[in-house]
Design a protein around this motif. Sequence first.
Motif, PDB file in Angstrom:
ATOM      1  N   GLU A  92       0.683  -1.391   0.128  1.00  0.00           N
ATOM      2  CA  GLU A  92      -0.084   0.075  -0.006  1.00  0.00           C
ATOM      3  C   GLU A  92       0.837   1.212   0.151  1.00  0.00           C
ATOM      4  N   LEU A  93       1.975   0.977   0.630  1.00  0.00           N
ATOM      5  CA  LEU A  93       2.742   2.468   0.748  1.00  0.00           C
ATOM      6  C   LEU A  93       3.951   2.371  -0.295  1.00  0.00           C
ATOM      7  N   GLY A  94       4.072   1.227  -1.129  1.00  0.00           N
ATOM      8  CA  GLY A  94       4.866   1.127  -2.159  1.00  0.00           C
ATOM      9  C   GLY A  94       6.417   1.327  -1.733  1.00  0.00           C
ATOM     10  N   LEU A  95       6.753   0.556  -0.623  1.00  0.00           N
ATOM     11  CA  LEU A  95       8.202   0.604  -0.216  1.00  0.00           C
ATOM     12  C   LEU A  95       8.264  -0.611   0.672  1.00  0.00           C
ATOM     13  N   SER A  96       9.676  -0.622   1.022  1.00  0.00           N
ATOM     14  CA  SER A  96       9.999  -2.082   1.686  1.00  0.00           C
ATOM     15  C   SER A  96      10.264  -1.507   3.201  1.00  0.00           C
ATOM     16  N   PHE A  97       9.823  -2.139   4.270  1.00  0.00           N
ATOM     17  CA  PHE A  97      10.162  -1.735   5.477  1.00  0.00           C
ATOM     18  C   PHE A  97      11.592  -2.133   5.962  1.00  0.00           C
ATOM     19  N   PRO A  98      12.583  -1.588   6.585  1.00  0.00           N
ATOM     20  CA  PRO A  98      13.790  -2.316   6.993  1.00  0.00           C
ATOM     21  C   PRO A  98      13.570  -3.257   7.973  1.00  0.00           C
ATOM     22  N   GLU A  99      14.601  -4.074   7.991  1.00  0.00           N
ATOM     23  CA  GLU A  99      14.605  -5.233   9.052  1.00  0.00           C
ATOM     24  C   GLU A  99      13.970  -4.816  10.447  1.00  0.00           C
ATOM     25  N   GLU A 100      14.793  -3.902  10.956  1.00  0.00           N
ATOM     26  CA  GLU A 100      14.236  -3.652  12.280  1.00  0.00           C
ATOM     27  C   GLU A 100      12.781  -3.270  12.461  1.00  0.00           C
ATOM     28  N   PHE A 101      12.185  -2.299  11.598  1.00  0.00           N
ATOM     29  CA  PHE A 101      10.860  -2.227  11.590  1.00  0.00           C
ATOM     30  C   PHE A 101      10.065  -3.513  11.538  1.00  0.00           C
ATOM     31  N   VAL A 102      10.373  -4.381  10.626  1.00  0.00           N
ATOM     32  CA  VAL A 102       9.726  -5.716  10.353  1.00  0.00           C
ATOM     33  C   VAL A 102       9.856  -6.391  11.852  1.00  0.00           C
ATOM     34  N   ASP A 103      10.957  -6.518  12.348  1.00  0.00           N
ATOM     35  CA  ASP A 103      11.054  -7.142  13.461  1.00  0.00           C
ATOM     36  C   ASP A 103      10.075  -6.571  14.566  1.00  0.00           C
ATOM     37  N   TYR A 104       9.997  -5.295  14.858  1.00  0.00           N
ATOM     38  CA  TYR A 104       9.540  -4.594  15.734  1.00  0.00           C
ATOM     39  C   TYR A 104       7.853  -4.801  15.518  1.00  0.00           C
ATOM     40  N   VAL A 105       7.363  -4.634  14.218  1.00  0.00           N
ATOM     41  CA  VAL A 105       5.780  -4.757  14.292  1.00  0.00           C
ATOM     42  C   VAL A 105       5.565  -6.367  14.133  1.00  0.00           C
ATOM     43  N   LYS A 106       6.256  -7.193  13.810  1.00  0.00           N
ATOM     44  CA  LYS A 106       5.993  -8.787  14.003  1.00  0.00           C
ATOM     45  C   LYS A 106       5.981  -9.067  15.152  1.00  0.00           C
ATOM     46  N   ALA A 107       6.439  -8.263  16.249  1.00  0.00           N
ATOM     47  CA  ALA A 107       6.732  -8.778  17.789  1.00  0.00           C
ATOM     48  C   ALA A 107       5.788  -7.918  18.564  1.00  0.00           C
ATOM     49  N   TYR A 108       5.639  -6.647  18.226  1.00  0.00           N
ATOM     50  CA  TYR A 108       4.635  -5.715  19.109  1.00  0.00           C
ATOM     51  C   TYR A 108       3.536  -4.845  18.351  1.00  0.00           C
ATOM     52  N   GLY A 109       3.320  -4.873  17.090  1.00  0.00           N
ATOM     53  CA  GLY A 109       2.386  -4.175  16.490  1.00  0.00           C
ATOM     54  C   GLY A 109       2.764  -2.702  16.362  1.00  0.00           C
ATOM     55  N   ALA A 110       2.469  -2.025  17.648  1.00  0.00           N
ATOM     56  CA  ALA A 110       2.781  -0.533  17.615  1.00  0.00           C
ATOM     57  C   ALA A 110       2.977  -0.654  19.455  1.00  0.00           C
ATOM     58  N   ILE A 111       3.683   0.487  19.722  1.00  0.00           N
ATOM     59  CA  ILE A 111       4.416   0.550  20.986  1.00  0.00           C
ATOM     60  C   ILE A 111       4.187   2.192  21.398  1.00  0.00           C
ATOM     61  N   SER A 112       3.995   2.211  22.862  1.00  0.00           N
ATOM     62  CA  SER A 112       3.866   3.514  23.417  1.00  0.00           C
ATOM     63  C   SER A 112       4.631   3.389  24.935  1.00  0.00           C
ATOM     64  N   PHE A 113       5.641   4.314  25.160  1.00  0.00           N
ATOM     65  CA  PHE A 113       6.374   4.229  26.454  1.00  0.00           C
ATOM     66  C   PHE A 113       6.946   5.664  26.911  1.00  0.00           C
ATOM     67  N   TYR A 114       6.817   5.951  27.873  1.00  0.00           N
ATOM     68  CA  TYR A 114       7.301   7.277  28.366  1.00  0.00           C
ATOM     69  C   TYR A 114       7.051   8.584  27.570  1.00  0.00           C
ATOM     70  N   GLY A 115       5.856   8.778  27.133  1.00  0.00           N
ATOM     71  CA  GLY A 115       5.312   9.588  26.133  1.00  0.00           C
ATOM     72  C   GLY A 115       5.875   9.488  24.770  1.00  0.00           C
ATOM     73  N   THR A 116       6.344   8.382  24.421  1.00  0.00           N
ATOM     74  CA  THR A 116       6.961   8.139  23.123  1.00  0.00           C
ATOM     75  C   THR A 116       5.840   7.131  22.481  1.00  0.00           C
ATOM     76  N   GLU A 117       5.336   7.303  21.218  1.00  0.00           N
ATOM     77  CA  GLU A 117       4.227   6.572  20.512  1.00  0.00           C
ATOM     78  C   GLU A 117       4.872   6.493  18.950  1.00  0.00           C
ATOM     79  N   TRP A 118       5.284   4.903  18.783  1.00  0.00           N
ATOM     80  CA  TRP A 118       5.574   4.655  17.549  1.00  0.00           C
ATOM     81  C   TRP A 118       4.292   4.202  16.755  1.00  0.00           C
ATOM     82  N   THR A 119       4.436   4.443  15.531  1.00  0.00           N
ATOM     83  CA  THR A 119       3.569   3.828  14.390  1.00  0.00           C
ATOM     84  C   THR A 119       3.803   2.460  14.384  1.00  0.00           C
ATOM     85  N   GLY A 120       2.901   1.664  13.823  1.00  0.00           N
ATOM     86  CA  GLY A 120       3.048   0.263  13.544  1.00  0.00           C
ATOM     87  C   GLY A 120       1.804  -0.427  12.873  1.00  0.00           C
ATOM     88  N   LEU A 121       1.241  -1.609  13.010  1.00  0.00           N
ATOM     89  CA  LEU A 121       0.348  -2.224  12.557  1.00  0.00           C
ATOM     90  C   LEU A 121      -0.595  -2.724  13.599  1.00  0.00           C
TER      91      LEU A 121
END
Length: 134
Positions: A31-60
Amino acid sequence: MSDIVNKIKSIEKLYQAKGCSFKQLKDAQNELGLSFPEEFVDYVKAYGAISFYGTEWTGLNVEGYLNVVQVTKQEKELNSSFPVNCFVLENQGIDGLIVICNEEGQVFSLQYDKLEKIHDSISDYLTECLSRAK
């Protein structure tokens, strides 16, 4: 597998979505027309999306402002300076400042048309995010 999953695992009071499937990951990249880097792939496969200490990362496996596809598409519509091979990792919510990542895993800050490389990897950026809590 990259080390980012272990770094995230050590975060106290981590809020997370459910990890995503291979199909969700491929659909998002298509849908985005790109390939996610390995670290992002590993992160979203394990966690989907995360929030901690006022930080919110996008994900799936989330909707709205934390869904990497939705927020990246929105930013691309709003900002003609948004780089083609990048996606939104974090919206700072301050004066249009967002943190984006390219297909190689390099991390940049983008504020309107001002693009600045801030880290060589998502893992390095995670270290910066964790230091904000101290």
